[in-house]
Design an enzyme around this catalytic site. Structure first.
Site, mmCIF file in Angstrom:
data_model
loop_
_atom_site.group_PDB
_atom_site.id
_atom_site.type_symbol
_atom_site.label_atom_id
_atom_site.label_comp_id
_atom_site.label_asym_id
_atom_site.label_seq_id
_atom_site.Cartn_x
_atom_site.Cartn_y
_atom_site.Cartn_z
ATOM 1 C CG HIS A 5 -32.829 -16.687 -12.814
ATOM 2 N ND1 HIS A 5 -33.034 -17.953 -13.311
ATOM 3 C CD2 HIS A 5 -33.797 -16.481 -11.869
ATOM 4 C CE1 HIS A 5 -34.077 -18.500 -12.690
ATOM 5 N NE2 HIS A 5 -34.556 -17.639 -11.816
ATOM 6 C CG HIS B 275 -36.437 -20.926 -21.854
ATOM 7 N ND1 HIS B 275 -37.011 -20.611 -20.635
ATOM 8 C CD2 HIS B 275 -37.050 -22.076 -22.258
ATOM 9 C CE1 HIS B 275 -37.922 -21.511 -20.322
ATOM 10 N NE2 HIS B 275 -37.974 -22.415 -21.289
#
Length: 554
Positions: free
Chosen positions: A325, A378
């Protein structure tokens, strides 16, 4: 000048790339990429339209009860798949996707794990849409399943009679029908039949919404929200800007996208929302796309012929760099960046091969100041049905330059920048990174390949490895410039995928960082946004020197 080499974080190896395609409950696809040290040199993939959905159902059930007997569900899957084989929905997708999505809805959203009820959900349209009889269903699956399927099967009744029939069949039949209706409502914007959309929304509001209010609060809330959105015209569409002569994508449903969730609720972490399994790199269709694979035709305004509309047909993907994360692309190993470049190449080639895609746009937005709504590392890919305006402008200028001078504009810029030398940041055998003479942002880095290459599809393994190495250097220099994780937009410019050859064009990457100093942001204010004339607040020779002198330490 500092030379970028792969030694910074180890030499990237070309490992065999494996590609596994799965399907989400709402019909979007998800692609898992992984790498293994293998002698074969190929990409192994599975069919997009034949995902292992039954396996996924059984895994979910066995996670709750390891002893569960899924034999009945397997038989229902096979029966329903045979009954619907070869049939398509009006949006062009296989019909069997619908009962599969209903089962996913029951499992994932309503937490229903009753094997017989889930089997009935798989079979719910079999009597209506195939030659299968009630007697055959009873013999194969027993009375309860057959009665549930018959209870939701529409024959020649009008809607009011049909609703009464479902209610007489019992609360289980009502719940099954509501789940069926909710799934159909979710895919309704993909239908090309506008009158069907209007009729379906009206019918759902009148008959199914009151039923849902009594039976299931979650389905009621979902239906009410979808009806609201669709009546307000929240489906993406293209609108033509007659003054600038360019398309504007109108996509109001993106207002609903996830915004800065808690780390434990991040939809990009394995097993939370979008990606059910652990992974290395994943690409999947955006839940809130600006462009739709099966876009409905919008209604054109009748009162002004200048206001043109078109279907927002395209594909929007999210590419997740890592299951971790926290972190950023700068913190990935060179090997991981090289693997990502191979994924970019694969997506460019696969999306660009689709007949309705004219341009594949690969990019990353990094940092809250840019407008990022998820912190998980991302990037994104937008596959456009047209060539975007800025690329059209670059194509036009590079074509005119080639016609006049017989050379590539980008190649000549690279020669000039290297001859000057003051704006060069770093370089290796295949690429040069520099702040161009004409930069619009103080720390705007461009990365050009030395060879005249039109797109990432032309990159050899060595060139991909060198791109990974120079990206690592550039990203670390950015982070070390002011000693914090540097926000930016990373934009990949390459040849359109129209089928034409653009010999005069040249692949390159552009970075647009918003910082003009450590604590000052360059906003696109009146001059830039209002009339399109950029003002750079810095001497780029000086900002290039700052970056060049910063060590790329991790």
């Amino acid at each position: 000048m500092q030379k970028a080499t792969s030694r910074l974080s180890g030499l990237p190896q070309k490992l065999q790339m494996f590609k596994r395609v799965a399907e989400m409950s709402d019909g979007r696809y998800l692609i898992y990429y992984s790498w293994r040290n293998h002698s074969q040199d190929e990409i192994i993939s599975e069919s997009l339209l034949e995902p292992p959905r039954l396996t996924a159902f059984k895994q979910k059930l066995r996670a709750l009860n390891p002893e569960v007997d899924a034999t009945l569900l397997e038989k229902a899957y096979e029966t329903a798949e045979t009954a619907h084989r070869g049939k398509l929905r009006d949006q062009g997708t296989p019909y069997f996707e619908h009962p599969l999505s209903v089962v996913n809805l029951l499992l994932d959203e309503l937490n229903i794990h009753d094997i017989e009820f889930l089997s009935a959900a798989l079979l719910h349209d079999v009597l209506e849409d195939s030659a299968t009889t009630y007697e055959q269903l009873t013999e194969l699956f027993g009375g309860r399943i057959a009665r549930l399927v018959q209870g939701v099967t529409k024959t020649d009744e009008d809607t009011e009679q049909y609703i009464a029939k479902i209610e007489q069949s019992g609360e289980e039949a009502v719940l099954l029908k509501l789940a069926d209706r909710l799934d159909n409502l979710r895919s309704l914007p993909l239908s090309p039949n506008r009158s069907k959309q209007t009729r379906y929304l009206s019918e759902t509001s009148q008959f199914y919404l009151p039923l849902a209010r009594r039976i299931n609060a979650y389905i009621y809330e979902q239906m009410a929200q979808l009806i609201d959105q669709q009546l307000q015209g929240l489906t993406p569409a293209l609108r033509w800007h007659p003054i600038l002569e360019e398309w504007v994508i109108v996509s109001p449903h993106r207002q609903q996208r996830t915004y800065m969730p808690k780390p434990e609720e991040c939809p990009l972490c394995p097993g939370v929302l979008e990606i059910p399994e652990d992974y290395e790199i994943v690409a999947f269709e955006n839940r809130f796309p600006s462009l739709l694979r099966h876009a409905p035709e919008p209604v054109a305004p009748l009162w002004n012929s200048e206001f043109l509309v078109a279907a927002a047909r395209g594909i929007c993907e999210v590419v997740v760099y890592t299951p971790q994360h926290r972190g950023s692309l700068a913190e990935q190993k060179v090997q991981d960046i090289y693997n990502l470049i191979r994924v970019w190449k694969n997506r460019y080639e696969e999306l660009g091969a689709r007949e309705f895609i004219d341009y594949v746009f690969i990019f990353e937005n990094k940092g809250e100041v840019i407008g990022v709504t998820l912190h998980h590392p991302h990037g994104q890919i937008y596959a456009f049905p047209y060539i975007p305006p800025k690329i059209e402008k670059e194509l036009d200028s590079s074509r005119k330059y080639a016609e006049k001078n017989g050379r590539c504009l980008f190649c000549d810029i690279l020669v000039a920048e290297q001859a000057d030398g003051r704006r060069i940041i770093t370089a290796n055998d295949s690429f040069v990174a520099f702040i161009p003479f004409f930069a619009r942002y103080p720390y705007e880095i461009h990365i050009y390949p030395r060879a005249h290459l039109r797109s990432i599809a032309e990159f050899s393994d060595t060139i991909q490895q060198d791109l990974a190495a120079i990206l690592k250097i550039v990203l670390l220099k950015y982070d070390n410039l002011f000693d914090f994780s540097f926000p930016y937009m990373m934009i990949m410019h390459q040849e359109p995928t129209t089928g034409d050859v653009y010999d005069y064009y040249h692949f390159h990457i552009e970075f647009y960082p918003p910082h003009r100093t450590k604590d000052k942001i360059k906003f696109l204010a009146g001059c830039e946004s209002g009339i399109g004339s950029f003002i750079n607040d810095a001497a780029v020779e000086e900002t290039a020197r700052e970056l060049r002198e910063k060590p790329p330490r991790e």
